[in-house]
Motif scaffolding. Structure first.
Motif, PDB file in Angstrom:
ATOM      1  N   VAL A   1     -11.729   8.524  10.057  1.00  0.00           N
ATOM      2  CA  VAL A   1     -10.022   7.728   9.411  1.00  0.00           C
ATOM      3  C   VAL A   1      -8.924   6.994  10.045  1.00  0.00           C
ATOM      4  N   ALA A   2      -9.168   8.233  10.700  1.00  0.00           N
ATOM      5  CA  ALA A   2      -7.851   8.671  11.251  1.00  0.00           C
ATOM      6  C   ALA A   2      -8.076   7.756  12.941  1.00  0.00           C
ATOM      7  N   ALA A   3      -8.652   7.706  13.523  1.00  0.00           N
ATOM      8  CA  ALA A   3      -9.036   7.017  13.964  1.00  0.00           C
ATOM      9  C   ALA A   3      -9.538   5.082  14.336  1.00  0.00           C
ATOM     10  N   THR A   4      -9.447   4.388  13.332  1.00  0.00           N
ATOM     11  CA  THR A   4      -9.330   3.320  12.362  1.00  0.00           C
ATOM     12  C   THR A   4      -7.706   3.921  12.396  1.00  0.00           C
TER      13      THR A   4
ATOM     14  N   LYS B   1     -18.256   9.892  17.241  1.00  0.00           N
ATOM     15  CA  LYS B   1     -18.669   8.869  17.666  1.00  0.00           C
ATOM     16  C   LYS B   1     -18.321   7.701  16.941  1.00  0.00           C
ATOM     17  N   LEU B   2     -17.951   7.895  15.334  1.00  0.00           N
ATOM     18  CA  LEU B   2     -18.118   6.752  14.350  1.00  0.00           C
ATOM     19  C   LEU B   2     -16.737   6.551  14.423  1.00  0.00           C
TER      20      LEU B   2
ATOM     21  N   PRO C   1     -20.459  13.007   7.149  1.00  0.00           N
ATOM     22  CA  PRO C   1     -20.903  13.141   8.888  1.00  0.00           C
ATOM     23  C   PRO C   1     -20.518  14.339   9.295  1.00  0.00           C
ATOM     24  N   GLY C   2     -21.616  15.098  10.152  1.00  0.00           N
ATOM     25  CA  GLY C   2     -20.941  16.374  11.187  1.00  0.00           C
ATOM     26  C   GLY C   2     -20.034  15.883  12.174  1.00  0.00           C
TER      27      GLY C   2
ATOM     28  N   MET D   1     -12.922   2.357  16.475  1.00  0.00           N
ATOM     29  CA  MET D   1     -11.684   1.507  17.379  1.00  0.00           C
ATOM     30  C   MET D   1     -12.633   0.656  18.789  1.00  0.00           C
ATOM     31  N   ILE D   2     -13.561   1.074  19.063  1.00  0.00           N
ATOM     32  CA  ILE D   2     -14.201  -0.143  19.867  1.00  0.00           C
ATOM     33  C   ILE D   2     -13.909  -2.076  18.521  1.00  0.00           C
TER      34      ILE D   2
END
Length: 314
Positions: free
Chosen positions: A79-82, A240-241, A233-234, A246-247
């Motif tokens: 969520v932070a990456a998004t 990784k998600l 998720p762990g 981001m990609i």
């Protein structure tokens, strides 16, 4: 501890962020003011630009800083990456598609336009918005956020969080504003060059996500929500998600950006063609008029205009 993230909680969870709310309000009011002044001056402004500015720009700014992405940014890494990718890519592109600089120039007087141009064409803005320099700056900004203690500090310090939000948005604007605007790039950066820059920028934007996804260690171990959460998720999979998100956002945004650059290219070619046709038509009309004025003189026999014979009587 927040409840498990679902589609409902992602849409209904809200918080108040001073920078996000204040910036959204200020930008909306300024855009509306310029729109009213431009309309009074007789300028027509396409509704699609307003829609892009409000939906892709202002709405995503509010949701990223005050909505579910802001609420769960300290609980789920993805969520932070998004959130970071949305502010850097989606929000910045939405604001740029509204073409606020051109609208401001149509609303301001001559003195205001000159002042705006001076502020945008100074040495520092030209360096920051120089082709590919701005792309590297935006990529480096995302890398610094997740590969240093910057993000961890932003979780517990309000001012650092606000600085992070502003940094992501501004570095994203440095990329898209020159590509979609006018006169913000050097003269040699024609529309074909802009298309190439937009394509390369789309490739560079994937680098932060790839680095995050392939990082061998946890990037924000100091954020307890990432490691002590009892649902979802762990920590390793969560990271990784986040890189994958981001990609995905970078590439999804890259395609509309490249399309917008191509559309501007086609419109510029059409405008040049119309201008050339108008110039050639004007030249042809001038030549035709001059020929018509000379033709009657040329059609008369030469002896009627020769002074040696003009005074002779039959």
């Amino acid at each position: 501890m927040l409840p498990p993230l679902t589609a409902q909680t992602l849409l209904t969870s809200w918080t108040f962020d001073p920078l996000g709310a204040g910036l959204a309000l200020a930008l909306t009011c300024l855009y509306a003011l310029c729109l009213v002044r431009a309309h009074r001056a007789g300028t027509k402004w396409h509704w699609a630009r307003c829609a892009m500015f409000l939906i892709l720009g202002i709405a995503t700014l509010v949701y990223a800083t005050c909505g579910g992405l802001a609420v769960y940014r300290s609980t789920l890494f993805w969520v932070a990456a998004t959130q970071a990718a949305v502010l850097s890519a989606v929000t910045a592109m939405g604001l740029a598609l509204g073409d606020p600089i051109a609208l401001a120039e149509k609303a301001l007087g001559d003195k205001g336009v000159r002042r705006l141009r001076r502020s945008l064409t100074g040495p520092l803005p030209r360096i920051l918005m120089f082709p590919l320099v701005s792309s590297l700056l935006a990529v480096g900004s995302l890398i610094v956020v997740f590969f240093t203690g910057y993000f961890t500090a932003s979780v517990s310090h309000l001012l650092i969080r606000e600085a992070l939000y502003l940094q992501l948005l501004v570095t994203g604007l440095f990329v898209v504003l020159p590509l979609l605007g006018e006169d913000l790039l050097p003269p040699w950066c024609t529309h074909p060059v802009r298309a190439l820059v937009a394509f390369v920028d789309g490739l560079l934007d994937a680098i932060p996500g790839i680095l995050v996804m392939t990082a061998p260690t946890l990037l924000a171990p100091g954020v307890t929500g990432f490691t002590e959460r009892t649902w979802g998720p762990g920590a390793a999979l969560d990271q990784k998600l986040g890189g994958a998100a981001m990609i995905a956002i970078a590439e999804i945004v890259g395609l509309p950006l490249l399309t917008a650059v191509f559309i501007a290219w086609v419109r510029a070619d059409d405008a040049d063609a119309r201008q050339t046709d108008a110039f050639l038509d004007a030249r042809a009309a001038e030549v035709a008029e001059s020929v018509q004025s000379v033709a009657p003189v040329l059609e008369r026999p030469w002896w009627e205009t020769d002074p040696r014979f003009s005074n002779r009587r039959p």
